[in-house]
Design a protein around this motif. Sequence first.
Motif, short mmCIF file in Angstrom:
data_model
loop_
_atom_site.label_atom_id
_atom_site.label_comp_id
_atom_site.label_asym_id
_atom_site.label_seq_id
_atom_site.Cartn_x
_atom_site.Cartn_y
_atom_site.Cartn_z
N THR A 62 0.27 -5.26 -18.64
CA THR A 62 1.36 -4.35 -19.00
C THR A 62 0.86 -2.91 -18.94
O THR A 62 -0.33 -2.64 -18.76
CB THR A 62 1.86 -4.64 -20.43
N GLY A 63 1.80 -1.97 -19.08
CA GLY A 63 1.45 -0.56 -19.15
C GLY A 63 0.65 -0.08 -17.96
O GLY A 63 0.93 -0.43 -16.81
N ASN A 64 -0.38 0.71 -18.21
CA ASN A 64 -1.20 1.26 -17.14
C ASN A 64 -1.99 0.19 -16.38
O ASN A 64 -2.37 0.41 -15.22
CB ASN A 64 -2.18 2.30 -17.69
N ASP A 65 -2.24 -0.93 -17.01
CA ASP A 65 -2.93 -2.01 -16.32
C ASP A 65 -2.06 -2.61 -15.22
O ASP A 65 -2.58 -3.11 -14.22
CB ASP A 65 -3.36 -3.10 -17.31
N GLN A 66 -0.76 -2.58 -15.43
CA GLN A 66 0.16 -3.09 -14.41
C GLN A 66 0.53 -2.00 -13.42
O GLN A 66 0.42 -2.18 -12.20
CB GLN A 66 1.43 -3.63 -15.08
N TYR A 67 0.98 -0.86 -13.93
CA TYR A 67 1.40 0.26 -13.08
C TYR A 67 0.66 1.53 -13.53
O TYR A 67 1.10 2.25 -14.42
CB TYR A 67 2.91 0.49 -13.20
N PRO A 68 -0.52 1.81 -12.92
CA PRO A 68 -1.36 2.93 -13.37
C PRO A 68 -0.64 4.27 -13.33
O PRO A 68 -0.06 4.66 -12.31
CB PRO A 68 -2.53 2.90 -12.38
N ASN A 69 -0.67 4.96 -14.47
CA ASN A 69 -0.17 6.34 -14.58
C ASN A 69 1.31 6.49 -14.25
O ASN A 69 1.75 7.54 -13.79
CB ASN A 69 -0.99 7.28 -13.68
N HIS A 111 0.69 -6.29 -8.38
CA HIS A 111 -0.30 -7.07 -7.62
C HIS A 111 -0.32 -8.53 -8.06
O HIS A 111 -1.37 -9.16 -8.16
CB HIS A 111 -1.69 -6.46 -7.80
N GLY A 112 0.86 -9.08 -8.33
CA GLY A 112 0.94 -10.50 -8.63
C GLY A 112 0.30 -10.93 -9.92
O GLY A 112 -0.14 -12.07 -10.05
N ASN A 113 0.26 -10.05 -10.91
CA ASN A 113 -0.28 -10.41 -12.22
C ASN A 113 0.89 -10.49 -13.21
O ASN A 113 1.55 -9.49 -13.46
CB ASN A 113 -1.30 -9.38 -12.69
N PRO A 114 1.16 -11.68 -13.76
CA PRO A 114 2.32 -11.81 -14.65
C PRO A 114 2.10 -11.27 -16.06
O PRO A 114 3.06 -11.05 -16.79
CB PRO A 114 2.55 -13.32 -14.70
N SER A 115 0.86 -11.02 -16.44
CA SER A 115 0.55 -10.76 -17.85
C SER A 115 0.25 -9.31 -18.18
O SER A 115 0.51 -8.86 -19.30
CB SER A 115 -0.64 -11.62 -18.28
N TYR A 140 7.94 2.22 -3.99
CA TYR A 140 7.72 1.64 -2.67
C TYR A 140 7.08 0.27 -2.85
O TYR A 140 6.46 -0.01 -3.88
CB TYR A 140 6.80 2.54 -1.82
N CYS A 141 7.20 -0.57 -1.86
CA CYS A 141 6.46 -1.84 -1.87
C CYS A 141 5.03 -1.57 -1.42
O CYS A 141 4.74 -0.52 -0.83
CB CYS A 141 7.14 -2.85 -0.96
N LEU A 142 4.15 -2.52 -1.69
CA LEU A 142 2.75 -2.30 -1.31
C LEU A 142 1.97 -3.59 -1.23
O LEU A 142 2.34 -4.61 -1.82
CB LEU A 142 2.05 -1.38 -2.31
N HIS A 143 0.95 -3.56 -0.47
CA HIS A 143 -0.23 -4.41 -0.56
C HIS A 143 -1.36 -3.54 -0.04
O HIS A 143 -1.60 -3.46 1.15
CB HIS A 143 -0.09 -5.70 0.25
N PHE A 144 -1.99 -2.85 -0.95
CA PHE A 144 -3.00 -1.83 -0.63
C PHE A 144 -2.33 -0.61 0.02
O PHE A 144 -2.38 0.49 -0.50
CB PHE A 144 -4.10 -2.40 0.27
N MET A 145 -1.69 -0.81 1.17
CA MET A 145 -0.93 0.24 1.83
C MET A 145 0.51 0.21 1.30
O MET A 145 1.02 -0.84 0.89
CB MET A 145 -0.92 0.03 3.34
#
Length: 482
Positions: free
Chosen positions: A199-206, A193-197, A156-161
């Motif tokens: 990866t992994g769980n830091d980008q998409y948790p779990n 969340h607009g972070n280009p750098s 899904y898309c998101l910005h908090f919600m």
Amino acid sequence: VVVVVVGPLAVVCGSNNSSNENNNNNSNNNYDNRKESNGNGMNYGGSYNTSRWMTSLHPLIENLTVLDLSLPGTHDSMTFDLSDTVSDGSNDLPPALAWVLHEFHDLAPGPFMRNQSKTQGLSMTQQLEAGVRFIDFRIMYTSGPNASASATHDWYCLHFMESNKKAIEYLKDAKDFLEENEKELLVLWMSRHGNPSTTGNDQYPNVPASAKRKFWNEVLNLFGGLVFDAASAPLNETTIHTMFSRGQRLVIYTSDYAEFTGNSTKATNAQRIDNRLGDDVTNETSTFSSLLSRFEAANEIKRADKAQNMFYLQSMAAGAPIEQIESAAVLHFLGYNKQVAEKCASVFHIPGMSSWCPPTLQDISLLINYYNQIMFEHVLSSGFSLPNAIYIDAVDVGGTIRTGTKVFDGDITASTAHEQTRYAYVDTLALFNVKHACEITKTSNQLCKTLTKAIQAQRAVHPMTVWEDPSHGRLTNFPKWP
């Protein structure tokens, strides 16, 4: 007092009942399904169309690359359709807390949180029809709105919600637009969340790698041959003419590139985005000076970035100060409190704005856009440059940004002056692209002159408009122009 700038240097002054403001507001009463005739239908003077501006400019830009252009974009692009449910892995929250708020969504203040997260009022199709060519597509793997966190997950898309619909549904709208417009292209950045750098769980948790790869394959299956493939040559060496001849008119940047796409040549690593964040919303004077310095150096930045196959992206979006969110919550749930409102207003450091606490993120977006329009006019009149793309909040129909005081709520009529005043965002960037292309290609032919004249006429429909409303942070002589 209302001051209207028709061109970079021409200034017209009048009263609050000026004919230009009547034009600005009357045009809001002629919308049809959130479209505008002067920016969406016929070519202006037979040569320029805001909603198809790349088609209009094609003869000038076809021998350039995407990294020579300046694209109008949107920030948190899909927030027009947020639900009342906090996303799993929501940005700005520890994953465990996001899970709790998602699981017990009935106890969370969903509508209030949605209003603190929404930056856009137009759908994907409406944004593209408005001339937007950069999409900030933020996604997360989560169960659907109002579903248990243990329910079946999807993207899904998101910005908090999280969004009401699955992410792929919005991409289908983008595909339809590209298929219907063979001389338009789109740059899309997928991240959480607009972070280009990260990866992994830091980008998409779990989120398991298998889920990322499955969605990437779904995206490829949807767009097919429309996706730019760098197997033959990188983006900085591929002209727009070559891209179009191959039918490849969608450039996709992906965060967590290796795990998400398996190092696919049909994606570009988001680490190749030179992402310059917006400045402090609480200090417009500092923001103005800082952005002006960046745009003064933008040509050199773009040149250096292009040599490294980097995409120069600049945010001109709003970020809500924590003091505003806290104050807005108190005022929303406990009722008006003068001391709280005044404390909130003081955070923005705008003279005369002493007791208005912007109640939503969009209120802040409109306020920042009011000053963004001044910045754009300075760039044009000073001969400065622009990045490869700008992403911004509150893009409106006809390729405008809203600078007035009324947030998007489905009501398209303005009851008072300046509620829905707008500025010609897309046309301004199109004009810059014409000037830049004519300089790069050393072209001084009739096409450059015709397009410049037509775009300036279109910009005059929604020129820079400033007025005195200090209670809502709108001033005619602030910040001080250099």
